[in-house]
Design a protein around this motif. Structure first.
Motif, mmCIF file in Angstrom:
data_model
loop_
_atom_site.group_PDB
_atom_site.id
_atom_site.type_symbol
_atom_site.label_atom_id
_atom_site.label_comp_id
_atom_site.label_asym_id
_atom_site.label_seq_id
_atom_site.Cartn_x
_atom_site.Cartn_y
_atom_site.Cartn_z
ATOM 1 N N HIS A 103 0.918 -1.081 0.559
ATOM 2 C CA HIS A 103 0.247 -0.144 -0.492
ATOM 3 C C HIS A 103 1.025 1.283 -0.126
ATOM 4 N N ILE A 186 -6.075 9.456 -3.392
ATOM 5 C CA ILE A 186 -6.707 8.096 -1.884
ATOM 6 C C ILE A 186 -6.139 10.323 -0.884
ATOM 7 N N GLY A 187 -7.716 9.581 -0.036
ATOM 8 C CA GLY A 187 -7.760 10.374 0.837
ATOM 9 C C GLY A 187 -7.670 12.280 0.233
ATOM 10 N N LEU A 254 -10.809 -0.552 -4.073
ATOM 11 C CA LEU A 254 -10.070 -0.891 -2.782
ATOM 12 C C LEU A 254 -10.959 0.859 -2.028
ATOM 13 N N VAL A 255 -11.394 0.487 -0.940
ATOM 14 C CA VAL A 255 -11.989 2.164 -0.923
ATOM 15 C C VAL A 255 -11.889 2.244 1.074
ATOM 16 N N GLY A 256 -11.061 3.021 1.090
ATOM 17 C CA GLY A 256 -10.647 3.631 2.819
ATOM 18 C C GLY A 256 -11.673 4.227 3.360
#
Ligand code: PGA
Length: 278
Positions: A103, A186-187, A254-256
């Motif tokens: 990751h 991401i984020g 792929l989910v944060g």
């Protein structure tokens, strides 16, 4: 149409203690049951912190929940004097199916190189876990080299190292998953567009074939490329997931952040309904 089963995976990162994990997985399971979710049609997996895995295992086993789960990382070592490390053997003993490897937060904050990611991929497979190999470019990489160069190089480095290990393994058993996560997405609330993600993921699928061909031969390498599931990750949300899954090479998400909310994550797993109602 491919016969790859979509995978919606929730990466909880360093969030949710083991008590909250039970509540979250229970709520997720109820919500999906109420929505008549078909788990054979769309697989749903969670990636809790290590300290939650035993609780998640107990709940999933006791209530026979169709949800799968995995670890967010693992050690390259199966045992020994490596303080703080967690063996893939221990993770597998908890009936986990998956382990994330590489990751971007591991690469960035823990300086994991492609070589370490390859060794973790091998360690996962050695212990019967399916590695989810994460790759992706930073904003600087994107500017300097375009979107595909870095993720393709990262994936190629891992696959060339593990190619011999895949010899004789049936690709239909889908024993590895790839996740394309642009680091800048991401984020950030700024997902890639579905078309951008599709372009890079098509290149990643081609890289699977290219990097395995010298060891496995062309036919087998192509079979791997056709069967490996490749996910998109980076600011996936209820209102954008269907666009990604409509792309021919994107097999899941792929989910944060959105995976920490059972209602939102269940809606993401139900992406086929968004496609129908849009
Ligand atoms: P995000 O995280 O959905 O919060 O952007 C994705 C990830 O890092 O796996």
């Amino acid at each position: 149409m491919s016969n790859r089963t979509p995978l919606i995976a929730g990466n909880w990162k360093n969030n949710i203690d083991h008590l909250h994990a039970i509540a979250l997985v229970q709520k997720l399971a109820w919500t999906l049951r109420d929505a008549d979710h078909d788990f054979d049609d769309v697989e749903v997996a969670v990636f809790p912190p290590f300290t939650d895995l035993r609780s998640v295992q107990s709940l999933v086993a006791a209530d026979r929940l169709p949800i799968t789960y995995g670890a967010q990382d693992l050690s390259v070592h199966d045992s020994g004097a490596y303080t703080g490390e967690i063996s893939g053997a221990f993770i597998a003993k908890l009936d986990a199916r998956y382990a994330l490897v590489g990751h971007s937060e591991r690469r960035q904050y823990h300086h994991e190189t492609d070589e370490v990611v390859a060794q973790k991929t091998i360690a996962a497979r050695r212990n019967g876990l399916v590695p989810v190999i994460c790759v992706g470019e930073t904003a600087d990489d994107l500017e300097a080299q375009g979107p595909a160069a870095v993720p393709v190089a990262q994936l190629t480095a891992v696959l060339e190292t593990i190619a011999a290990d895949l010899d004789g393994v049936e690709p239909d058993a889908a024993p590895l998953v790839v996740a394309y996560e642009p680091v800048w997405a991401i984020g950030s609330g700024q997902a890639a567009s579905p078309e951008q993600a599709q372009q890079v993921i098509a290149r990643l699928r081609a890289a699977v074939a290219d990097s395995l061909t010298p060891t496995l031969g062309e036919a087998q390498a192509q079979a791997w490329a056709a069967s490996v599931r490749v996910l998109y990750g980076g600011s996936v949300a209820v209102d954008n997931v269907a666009g990604f899954l409509a792309q021919p090479d994107i097999d899941g998400a792929l989910v944060g952040g959105a995976s920490l909310d059972a209602t939102k994550f269940a809606q993401i797993a139900q992406f086929r309904k968004h496609v129908r109602t849009n």
